[in-house]
Design an enzyme around this catalytic site. Structure first.
Site, mmCIF file in Angstrom:
data_model
loop_
_atom_site.group_PDB
_atom_site.id
_atom_site.type_symbol
_atom_site.label_atom_id
_atom_site.label_comp_id
_atom_site.label_asym_id
_atom_site.label_seq_id
_atom_site.Cartn_x
_atom_site.Cartn_y
_atom_site.Cartn_z
ATOM 1 N N ASP A 1 3.102 -1.400 -0.070
ATOM 2 C CA ASP A 1 3.181 -2.866 0.008
ATOM 3 C C ASP A 1 2.878 -3.361 1.419
ATOM 4 O OD1 ASP A 1 3.581 -4.418 -2.243
ATOM 5 O OD2 ASP A 1 5.761 -4.146 -2.287
ATOM 6 N N LYS B 1 1.337 -3.521 -12.628
ATOM 7 C CA LYS B 1 0.987 -2.624 -11.518
ATOM 8 C C LYS B 1 0.853 -1.193 -12.035
ATOM 9 C CE LYS B 1 3.098 -5.587 -8.046
ATOM 10 N NZ LYS B 1 4.269 -5.919 -7.239
ATOM 11 N N GLN C 1 10.206 -3.556 -6.091
ATOM 12 C CA GLN C 1 9.821 -4.928 -6.445
ATOM 13 C C GLN C 1 10.821 -5.938 -5.868
ATOM 14 O OE1 GLN C 1 6.972 -5.849 -8.174
ATOM 15 N NE2 GLN C 1 7.574 -7.937 -7.704
#
Ligand code: NDP
Length: 286
Positions: free
Chosen positions: A121, A54, A98
């Site tokens: 997200d 990412k 995460q």
């Protein structure tokens, strides 16, 4: 005739190039470089790879990325304090913690601590709620990537029957809402659905997000259907397969995504999209 392959890697590359160009224009106009902060708690090797990829994709798109690594024993309160600091930092535009987090940390408490306007997200309940009610929001990256692929392939969703197998908050439910917003007639299936093969057979578009290797067989797929396989399953022999039996399904489907190289590359691409979007909105709000 075998199905047309929906190449997520190629589509992802095109979309990333567009994002890079837009990011360059944004930086030149505002002097602000969009910045994503990723937070990794613990040593999970798969999570480490995801976070590294990412960050790398962000840098390649002309944006900044900062990775914060914390030990698995990091206390929840300290993580919440870090998130509060990042929320308040004007040089940070996107925050990604995460998942999964270690057992002693309440994931939903952490997700809810992230400022919705930095929640790239799209997991915060404010963003989930706005997706449901149709307001401006951050959409989770995998469902957004699926829609981008369908658009790239010019799949007309209006009036079509879309069957989503899986009802998770990060894939199944949001993709069902996005398909509904595009005027598909949507059926959501799950582990208690009766006669799943018959339901899938009635689909013009199938989205499989189950996490069960090759569960959806070729004879469940209607001729010409569009098949989007979200599943990523590692077999004991090391092979990576989706939730759809690809070799069987490609004989009947009209279009199908491979695993790997389908939905996966689109997920990170849409994280870049959301990060640039967050920076753009934050710049417009000051
Ligand atoms: P979850 O485990 O959260 O959800 C799985 C869903 O599948 C549940 O709703 C479950 O039903 C349903 N299900 C399980 N067994 C069956 C069955 N036998 N018949 C019908 N439905 C069933 O998974 P995620 O949504 O997080 O992920 C799904 C897959 O997608 C995984 O392989 C994951 O690795 C992959 N993934 C890939 C991404 C990418 O970038 N390509 C991103 C995110 C996920 P119930 O609710 O009843 O339990």
């Amino acid at each position: 005739m075998p199905a047309h392959l929906i190449d997520g890697k190629a589509i992802g590359a095109v979309v990333r190039a567009e994002i890079k160009e837009r990011a360059g224009t944004f930086v030149a106009r505002t002097g602000i470089t969009p910045c994503l902060v990723t937070v990794l708690v613990g040593e999970d090797p798969a999570s480490r790879v995801y976070v590294r990829n990412k960050g790398k994709a962000c840098t390649e798109a002309g944006m900044l990325s900062r990775q914060i690594d914390l030990p698995a024993s990091h206390p929840e309160n300290d993580l919440l304090a870090l998130v509060a600091e990042l929320n308040a930092d004007p040089s940070v535009h996107g925050i990604l913690v995460q998942l999964p987090l270690p057992d002693h940390i309440d994931e939903s408490r952490v997700i809810e601590a992230i400022a919705p306007e930095k929640d790239v997200d799209g997991f915060h309940p404010v963003n989930a709620g706005r997706l449901l009610s149709g307001g401006p929001c951050f959409v989770p990256c995998t469902p957004l990537g699926i829609m981008k692929m369908l658009d790239h392939e010019s799949v007309d969703l209006k009036g079509k029957h879309a069957v989503v197998v899986g009802r998770s908050n990060i894939v199944g439910k949001p993709v069902a809402l996005l398909l509904l917003a595009r005027h598909a007639t949507v059926t959501i299936c799950h582990s208690r659905t009766k006669d799943l093969p018959a339901v899938v057979r009635s689909a013009d578009v199938v989205v499989a997000a189950v996490g069960k290797p090759e569960m959806i067989r070729g004879d469940w797929i209607a001729p010409g259907a569009v098949v989007i396989d979200v599943g990523i399953n590692r077999l004991p022999d090391g092979r990576l397969v989706g939730d759809v039996a690809f070799e069987e399904a490609k004989e009947t489907a009209g279009k199908i995504t491979p695993v790997p190289g389908g939905v996966g590359p689109m997920t990170i691409t849409m994280l870049l999209h959301n990060t640039l979007e967050a920076a753009t909105r934050l710049a417009a709000s000051v």
